[in-house]
Design a protein around this motif. Structure first.
Motif, mmCIF file in Angstrom:
data_model
loop_
_atom_site.group_PDB
_atom_site.id
_atom_site.type_symbol
_atom_site.label_atom_id
_atom_site.label_comp_id
_atom_site.label_asym_id
_atom_site.label_seq_id
_atom_site.Cartn_x
_atom_site.Cartn_y
_atom_site.Cartn_z
ATOM 1 N N VAL A 1 0.869 -1.179 0.000
ATOM 2 C CA VAL A 1 0.000 0.000 0.000
ATOM 3 C C VAL A 1 0.911 1.236 0.000
ATOM 4 O O VAL A 1 1.886 1.246 0.745
ATOM 5 C CB VAL A 1 -0.864 0.021 1.279
ATOM 6 C CG1 VAL A 1 -1.799 1.228 1.272
ATOM 7 C CG2 VAL A 1 -1.661 -1.279 1.429
ATOM 8 N N TYR B 1 -2.616 -6.905 2.564
ATOM 9 C CA TYR B 1 -2.006 -5.586 2.372
ATOM 10 C C TYR B 1 -0.706 -5.447 3.162
ATOM 11 O O TYR B 1 -0.645 -5.804 4.338
ATOM 12 C CB TYR B 1 -2.985 -4.488 2.789
ATOM 13 C CG TYR B 1 -4.225 -4.469 1.921
ATOM 14 C CD1 TYR B 1 -4.174 -3.939 0.638
ATOM 15 C CD2 TYR B 1 -5.427 -5.010 2.365
ATOM 16 C CE1 TYR B 1 -5.295 -3.940 -0.187
ATOM 17 C CE2 TYR B 1 -6.562 -5.013 1.559
ATOM 18 C CZ TYR B 1 -6.492 -4.473 0.281
ATOM 19 O OH TYR B 1 -7.585 -4.483 -0.520
ATOM 20 N N GLU C 1 1.436 -2.738 4.661
ATOM 21 C CA GLU C 1 1.431 -1.299 4.968
ATOM 22 C C GLU C 1 2.859 -0.756 4.900
ATOM 23 O O GLU C 1 3.806 -1.446 5.266
ATOM 24 C CB GLU C 1 0.831 -1.048 6.363
ATOM 25 C CG GLU C 1 -0.635 -1.483 6.498
ATOM 26 C CD GLU C 1 -1.604 -0.755 5.557
ATOM 27 O OE1 GLU C 1 -1.295 0.381 5.127
ATOM 28 O OE2 GLU C 1 -2.673 -1.336 5.237
ATOM 29 N N THR C 2 2.986 0.469 4.432
ATOM 30 C CA THR C 2 4.313 1.099 4.355
ATOM 31 C C THR C 2 4.239 2.455 5.050
ATOM 32 O O THR C 2 3.155 2.930 5.380
ATOM 33 C CB THR C 2 4.724 1.307 2.878
ATOM 34 O OG1 THR C 2 3.717 2.094 2.241
ATOM 35 C CG2 THR C 2 4.879 -0.008 2.143
ATOM 36 N N GLU C 3 5.386 3.066 5.256
ATOM 37 C CA GLU C 3 5.434 4.349 5.970
ATOM 38 C C GLU C 3 5.717 5.482 4.989
ATOM 39 O O GLU C 3 6.717 5.442 4.267
ATOM 40 C CB GLU C 3 6.569 4.332 7.006
ATOM 41 C CG GLU C 3 6.351 3.404 8.181
ATOM 42 C CD GLU C 3 5.143 3.802 9.034
ATOM 43 O OE1 GLU C 3 4.864 5.018 9.149
ATOM 44 O OE2 GLU C 3 4.479 2.891 9.561
ATOM 45 N N PHE D 1 7.455 5.256 1.553
ATOM 46 C CA PHE D 1 6.689 4.043 1.231
ATOM 47 C C PHE D 1 7.608 2.858 0.902
ATOM 48 O O PHE D 1 7.294 2.027 0.043
ATOM 49 C CB PHE D 1 5.714 4.300 0.075
ATOM 50 C CG PHE D 1 4.781 5.470 0.304
ATOM 51 C CD1 PHE D 1 3.704 5.348 1.179
ATOM 52 C CD2 PHE D 1 4.978 6.686 -0.333
ATOM 53 C CE1 PHE D 1 2.837 6.431 1.387
ATOM 54 C CE2 PHE D 1 4.114 7.766 -0.122
ATOM 55 C CZ PHE D 1 3.040 7.628 0.740
ATOM 56 N N GLY E 1 -5.716 2.951 -1.508
ATOM 57 C CA GLY E 1 -5.558 2.340 -0.186
ATOM 58 C C GLY E 1 -5.071 3.268 0.904
ATOM 59 O O GLY E 1 -4.757 2.810 2.002
ATOM 60 N N THR E 2 -4.943 4.566 0.642
ATOM 61 C CA THR E 2 -4.567 5.486 1.724
ATOM 62 C C THR E 2 -5.585 6.631 1.769
ATOM 63 O O THR E 2 -5.896 7.215 0.742
ATOM 64 C CB THR E 2 -3.139 6.066 1.554
ATOM 65 O OG1 THR E 2 -3.129 6.985 0.470
ATOM 66 C CG2 THR E 2 -2.094 4.996 1.335
#
Ligand SMILES: Cc1ncc(COP(=O)(O)O)c(C=O)c1O
Length: 403
Positions: free
Chosen positions: A130, A149, A151-153, A158, A373-374
């Motif tokens: 994502v 999914y 998740e990334t930062e 990302f 997705g964000t």
């Protein structure tokens, strides 16, 4: 009576209920209505180059039509084209594919759709980082797969790491879909991370589906080092499907020209599926594609250079809007500003509401982050003129500050 039987029976198959209309297409339809009503829009919606297709590519397709190259061809594409695909990839990325390890498709999206159809069954899990391009999720779900999914930062641009992927792997994991540079955030998986991810997948027999739609639009590579494709890790070929598109690289979105590279048995199954749906991609498009892949690549570097300038231009413009932040996209041609500071103001509860009101009140076309997705972003596609960037960002700023 036939009608009463039909009304008692379910009309549509469950699988069509598992997916939604592509949100980027939905935005385009809404914008088209406003345009038809005479509204002047600043359009950052469509993900396509604003350049015309280069002359030599058009000429090759026109010549093919004139020469009556207008009949069916073999399903995976004429051998001359498949040779051009594998040679281009080998030359640019050091991969090593044979002609029967590639198939030409009516756009990369079809190659992706078919690859997921031939690999993913009900209950299979597919790992997806994502933010993700809209179609990945729906294509997995259409096949009956479950999206897992990753998740990334945002603070880490990302970043996608092998360790994060490893944590999500279960006995049901069938595939991992990666898209680098990515749509929508433009993040690029660095070469070392990519190699570790290839190891993780290959050792476990998990398929890596690598969407290389924007592989040539990478702005951060060092001179001489060039963009990276996982295709160069030939030792892991058995578990990799590399997907390529001519759409963005050669300004050919409407032509529908894409391909897959992969192990022979996967390609044979893609060809089998294609033989029961579209058959070959359009014959004269195949001739245009040969001209694109085997001809001069000067247009590719010219496009890339201009996109990089436009990226810097729009990033500078966005900086003038208070409280909007934006990671610097390393590739592709989108910016993905974080607009969370404005959600909650003026009755706006989500990025979707913000993008809708920005369209109707500010006359600026964007795509809301929920599609990727964000929930705190909007995507702006920047292959447009500098005037459109100036005016679009001016309108966006006026709209946001007025909330
Ligand atoms: C990440 C990604 N993959 C694939 C595609 C589709 O490419 P094509 O036009 O070749 O079907 C797109 C188009 O927007 C994309 O953004």
């Amino acid at each position: 009576m036939a009608t009463s039987i039909l009304s008692e029976r379910k009309v549509f198959a469950d699988r069509i209920g598992r997916i939604e209309v592509s949100q980027t297409m939905a935005v385009a339809a809404e914008a088209a209505k406003l345009k038809a009503a005479g509204v002047s829009l600043m359009d950052f919606g469509a993900g396509e180059p604003h350049f015309p297709t280069p002359r030599h590519i058009k000429d090759a397709a026109i010549a093919a039509i004139e020469a009556n190259f207008t009949r069916y061809t073999v399903v995976p594409g004429i051998p001359e084209l498949r040779k051009a695909i594998v040679e281009r990839h080998a030359c640019d990325f050091g991969s090593d594919y044979a002609i029967d390890e590639t198939i030409f498709t009516s756009g990369e999206k079809l190659a992706l759709f078919n690859a997921v159809q031939v690999l993913v069954e009900h209950g299979d899990e597919v790992i997806l980082p994502v933010p993700y391009w809209v179609s990945f999720k729906d294509i997995i779900q259409y096949a009956g797969g479950t999206v897992v999914y990753l998740e990334t930062e945002e603070a880490e641009s990302f970043r996608i790491t092998a360790e994060a992927i490893e944590r999500l792997i279960t006995p049901k994991t069938k595939a991992i879909i990666l898209n680098s540079p990515s749509n929508p955030a433009g993040n690029v998986i660095d070469a070392a991370d990519l190699e570790r991810i290839v190891h993780v997948a290959h050792e476990r027999g998990i398929y890596l589906i690598l969407d290389e739609c924007y592989v040539y639009l990478n702005y951060e590579t060092q001179p001489g080092s060039g963009p990276v494709s996982a295709g160069k890790f030939a030792w892991a070929k058995e578990h990799m499907i590399v997907l390529g598109s001519l759409s963005k690289t050669y300004a050919m979105t409407g032509w529908r020209a894409g391909y897959a590279l992969g192990p022979k048995k996967v390609i044979a199954n893609l060809s089998k599926l294609q033989s029961q749906s579209t058959s070959n991609a359009t014959s004269f498009v195949q001739k245009g594609a040969i001209a694109a892949l085997a001809g001069s690549q000067e247009c590719v570097s010219e496009f890339r250079a201009e996109f990089k300038l436009l990226r810097d231009y729009i990033l500078a413009a966005l900086k003038t809007i208070p409280e909007v932040t934006c990671t610097v996209p390393a590739g592709a041609f989108y910016v993905y500003p974080n607009v969370s500071a404005y959600i909650g103001r003026g009755g706006i509860k989500s990025a979707t509401e913000l993008a809708t009101r920005l369209l109707h009140e500010g006359h600026v076309v964007s795509v809301p982050g929920e599609a990727f997705g964000t929930p705190h972003h909007i995507r702006l596609s920047y292959p447009v003129t500098r005037e459109t960037i100036d005016e679009g960002v001016r309108r966006m700023k006026g709209f946001l500050l007025g909330l």
